[in-house]
Design a protein around this motif. Structure first.
Motif, PDB file in Angstrom:
ATOM      1  N   TRP A 104       0.847  -1.193   0.000  1.00 51.37           N
ATOM      2  CA  TRP A 104       0.000   0.000   0.000  1.00 51.37           C
ATOM      3  C   TRP A 104       0.883   1.244   0.000  1.00 51.37           C
ATOM      4  N   LYS A 105       1.983   1.187   0.741  1.00 47.71           N
ATOM      5  CA  LYS A 105       2.887   2.331   0.835  1.00 47.71           C
ATOM      6  C   LYS A 105       3.412   2.751  -0.534  1.00 47.71           C
ATOM      7  N   GLU A 106       3.713   1.791  -1.380  1.00 40.58           N
ATOM      8  CA  GLU A 106       4.213   2.120  -2.709  1.00 40.58           C
ATOM      9  C   GLU A 106       3.137   2.779  -3.571  1.00 40.58           C
ATOM     10  N   LEU A 107       1.893   2.356  -3.406  1.00 40.18           N
ATOM     11  CA  LEU A 107       0.816   2.870  -4.258  1.00 40.18           C
ATOM     12  C   LEU A 107       0.241   4.196  -3.768  1.00 40.18           C
ATOM     13  N   GLU A 108       0.380   4.483  -2.463  1.00 35.50           N
ATOM     14  CA  GLU A 108      -0.109   5.763  -1.930  1.00 35.50           C
ATOM     15  C   GLU A 108       0.965   6.336  -0.998  1.00 35.50           C
ATOM     16  N   PRO A 109       2.063   6.794  -1.554  1.00 33.48           N
ATOM     17  CA  PRO A 109       3.192   7.249  -0.722  1.00 33.48           C
ATOM     18  C   PRO A 109       2.857   8.473   0.115  1.00 33.48           C
ATOM     19  N   THR A 110       2.007   9.341  -0.396  1.00 29.28           N
ATOM     20  CA  THR A 110       1.496  10.466   0.395  1.00 29.28           C
ATOM     21  C   THR A 110      -0.023  10.445   0.310  1.00 29.28           C
ATOM     22  N   GLU A 111      -0.658  10.974   1.316  1.00 30.55           N
ATOM     23  CA  GLU A 111      -2.107  10.842   1.425  1.00 30.55           C
ATOM     24  C   GLU A 111      -2.823  11.400   0.192  1.00 30.55           C
ATOM     25  N   GLY A 112      -3.638  10.533  -0.428  1.00 24.54           N
ATOM     26  CA  GLY A 112      -4.451  10.960  -1.562  1.00 24.54           C
ATOM     27  C   GLY A 112      -3.709  11.056  -2.876  1.00 24.54           C
ATOM     28  N   ASN A 113      -2.401  10.792  -2.883  1.00 22.89           N
ATOM     29  CA  ASN A 113      -1.611  10.837  -4.115  1.00 22.89           C
ATOM     30  C   ASN A 113      -1.193   9.411  -4.481  1.00 22.89           C
ATOM     31  N   TYR A 114      -1.709   8.941  -5.594  1.00 17.83           N
ATOM     32  CA  TYR A 114      -1.549   7.533  -5.962  1.00 17.83           C
ATOM     33  C   TYR A 114      -0.490   7.381  -7.051  1.00 17.83           C
ATOM     34  N   ALA A 115       0.405   6.430  -6.828  1.00 15.75           N
ATOM     35  CA  ALA A 115       1.530   6.210  -7.742  1.00 15.75           C
ATOM     36  C   ALA A 115       1.259   5.024  -8.665  1.00 15.75           C
ATOM     37  N   PHE A 116       0.021   4.897  -9.123  1.00 18.14           N
ATOM     38  CA  PHE A 116      -0.346   3.760  -9.953  1.00 18.14           C
ATOM     39  C   PHE A 116       0.473   3.713 -11.243  1.00 18.14           C
ATOM     40  N   GLU A 117       0.621   4.846 -11.898  1.00 22.69           N
ATOM     41  CA  GLU A 117       1.312   4.855 -13.187  1.00 22.69           C
ATOM     42  C   GLU A 117       2.778   4.450 -13.037  1.00 22.69           C
ATOM     43  N   ALA A 118       3.430   4.962 -11.994  1.00 24.45           N
ATOM     44  CA  ALA A 118       4.838   4.612 -11.771  1.00 24.45           C
ATOM     45  C   ALA A 118       4.980   3.128 -11.468  1.00 24.45           C
ATOM     46  N   TRP A 119       4.053   2.590 -10.694  1.00 23.99           N
ATOM     47  CA  TRP A 119       4.072   1.156 -10.369  1.00 23.99           C
ATOM     48  C   TRP A 119       3.884   0.309 -11.619  1.00 23.99           C
ATOM     49  N   GLU A 120       2.954   0.710 -12.464  1.00 28.86           N
ATOM     50  CA  GLU A 120       2.710  -0.027 -13.705  1.00 28.86           C
ATOM     51  C   GLU A 120       3.969  -0.045 -14.582  1.00 28.86           C
ATOM     52  N   LYS A 121       4.606   1.118 -14.721  1.00 36.04           N
ATOM     53  CA  LYS A 121       5.794   1.184 -15.564  1.00 36.04           C
ATOM     54  C   LYS A 121       6.923   0.321 -15.016  1.00 36.04           C
ATOM     55  N   LYS A 122       7.021   0.247 -13.691  1.00 33.43           N
ATOM     56  CA  LYS A 122       8.111  -0.508 -13.074  1.00 33.43           C
ATOM     57  C   LYS A 122       7.857  -2.005 -13.080  1.00 33.43           C
ATOM     58  N   VAL A 123       6.636  -2.416 -12.808  1.00 37.33           N
ATOM     59  CA  VAL A 123       6.347  -3.834 -12.578  1.00 37.33           C
ATOM     60  C   VAL A 123       5.634  -4.496 -13.754  1.00 37.33           C
ATOM     61  N   TRP A 124       4.645  -3.821 -14.307  1.00 37.49           N
ATOM     62  CA  TRP A 124       3.857  -4.443 -15.365  1.00 37.49           C
ATOM     63  C   TRP A 124       4.695  -4.692 -16.624  1.00 37.49           C
TER      64      TRP A 124
END
Length: 456
Positions: A79-99
């Motif tokens: 969860w920490k990786e996907l929402e590093p700060t409250e209300g700010n979601y790092a979905f795109e960065a996660w997708e680029k790194k892992v997907w």
């Protein structure tokens, strides 16, 4: 090929049997309309594909080489990786790194988000600690920090995260299955042996409702079927100690919980899968092979992962044969038994197609992917395709059938009929049949139809 052609080398001594077979085949053909005589084929069976979508193996992408064919990749993420700060979601960065990982290329995804994973750094976002969410340190399972799941700020934050998660991924066709996660060790909805640390029933229900609201179009999966989950019929389940604890005679086993909760038939609508007992695939495909087959049958498993036989560097003939058999038995496996279609029609006229098949697996297909027929010219070009009204989700283990009338092309000539079940992510047919039938690209060729003014 036609049944009579398969008997082409029959000797005279078998003439009577041949005539009887011919009579039987002809009797089974539906009465032909004046303009629409039916060609009839019983296609030969074949071993089912090992990488058909949404079934079979679903390994980690970061656990080393994958040694067997597979169709899905399993992604744990904090969860920490996907929402590093409250209300700010790092979905795109996660997708680029892992997907984009080479081992995930072209694969559907199964996802679980965790807040606490033993042996790994905490997955709890730091900003929740500043809001007062406390954690308890433990040494079990390799150690970690278990957060207060019932803290008001924690519950609200989980609900908000699940909502954002659903907005991002509910309509993403690459996503195969979403595991509930978030609560408990590994996101498995327990804190054993510290049961008192786990989320209250009220919190569990709030998280379940959040997932159901956020993912109305995805198959969800939970670890345990009893307790609070007994009240929810729109969620599937994952057994992460398959087949050791699947149905071991204990009241806490996976299927005992399913039966106790009234979920014995949930597999007919919601997916069941999960992880093989870690590092023991050689055992379960070796001396305990019959037990493994029986647990597949009882549980109606569709897939195994993230650990499973695909991660084992084992190349004995027995292991490889049983691995393939396991994949073919899990989930669905569609085989056509009879194909009937118009042999000759007028250009632009309806062409009748009648299929009889069988699902040889232990479970259905769980998404309403389009069942399609197509006209294919001799150059392999798709001239047109038709979505049928048939719902592939209703093809439970056992026989299925479909009937369709598709309008023929307007130009006279010879054309092939293609069959496919389209993957919305790829935009092309992806589910292949357990038959020896020719292919035209991604389409299974059912037969050939002649179009002309002289067609009868």
């Amino acid at each position: 090929r036609p049944a009579l052609e398969a008997m082409g080398n029959t000797k005279k001594s078998g003439a009577k049997a041949l005539l009887a077979l011919w009579a039987s085949a002809m009797a089974s053909v539906a009465p032909a309309e004046d303009h629409n005589a039916l060609a009839f084929v019983r296609p030969a069976s074949a071993p089912g594909p090992l990488d058909n979508p949404l079934k079979g193996y679903c390994p980690y992408v970061t656990a080393g080489e994958i040694h067997r064919p597979y169709s899905m990749s399993f992604l744990y993420t904090s969860w920490k990786e996907l929402e590093p700060t409250e209300g700010n979601y790092a979905f795109e960065a996660w997708e680029k790194k892992v997907w984009s990982h080479p081992r995930a290329k072209g694969k559907h995804l199964v996802i679980r988000v965790y807040a606490d994973y033993p042996k790994k750094p905490s997955g709890l976002p730091d900003w929740l600690r500043t809001k007062g969410v406390r954690e308890k340190k433990y040494r079990d399972h390799g150690g970690g920090m278990s957060p207060d799941y019932d803290h008001p700020q924690m519950v609200v934050a989980m609900e908000r995260f699940v909502s954002a998660f659903g907005k991002r991924y509910n309509n993403n066709p690459r996503i195969a299955f979403i595991q509930l996660g978030l609560l408990g060790f590994w996101g498995e909805w327990h804190t054993y042996p510290h049961e008192e640390w786990f989320a209250s029933e009220k919190t569990q229900r709030r998280i379940i409702r959040a997932y159901l609201k956020a993912f109305p179009d995805k198959q969800l999966m939970a670890r345990y079927a009893d307790g609070v989950l007994a009240d929810y019929r729109e969620i599937g389940f994952h057994d992460d100690m398959f087949p050791e604890d699947t149905d071991n005679g204990k009241e806490w086993s996976f299927l005992a919980r399913m039966r106790r909760a009234g979920h014995s038939d949930t597999w007919k609508r919601k997916v069941v899968g999960g992880e093989m007992e870690p590092h023991n695939a050689p055992k379960w495909l070796g001396g305990q092979w019959n037990h493994t087959l029986e647990m597949i049958r009882r549980s109606h498993f569709s897939w195994v992962g993230p650990y499973g036989p695909a991660l084992e560097l084992e190349n004995s003939r027995e292991f490889l044969k049983r691995s393939d058999e396991m994949v073919r038995k899990m989930g669905y496996q569609f085989r056509l038994e009879e194909i009937r279609h118009s042999a000759r029609v007028l250009p632009g006229a309806p062409c009748k197609v009648v299929l009889q098949g069988v699902n040889e697996g232990v479970a259905p297909f769980y998404y309403p992917w389009p069942v399609q027929l197509a006209w294919i010219d001799d150059g392999g070009k798709i001239l047109s395709k038709t979505n049928l009204n048939d719902d592939v989700r209703k093809w439970l283990p056992g026989p299925f059938s479909l009937k369709a009338d598709m309008l023929a092309p307007s130009k006279a000539g010879g054309y092939r009929i293609g069959f496919g079940i389209e993957d919305p992510w790829q935009g092309k047919p992806a589910v292949r049949l357990a038959n020896r039938l020719p292919m035209a690209g991604d389409w299974t060729v059912l037969g050939r139809v002649e179009l002309g003014t002289g067609a009868k």
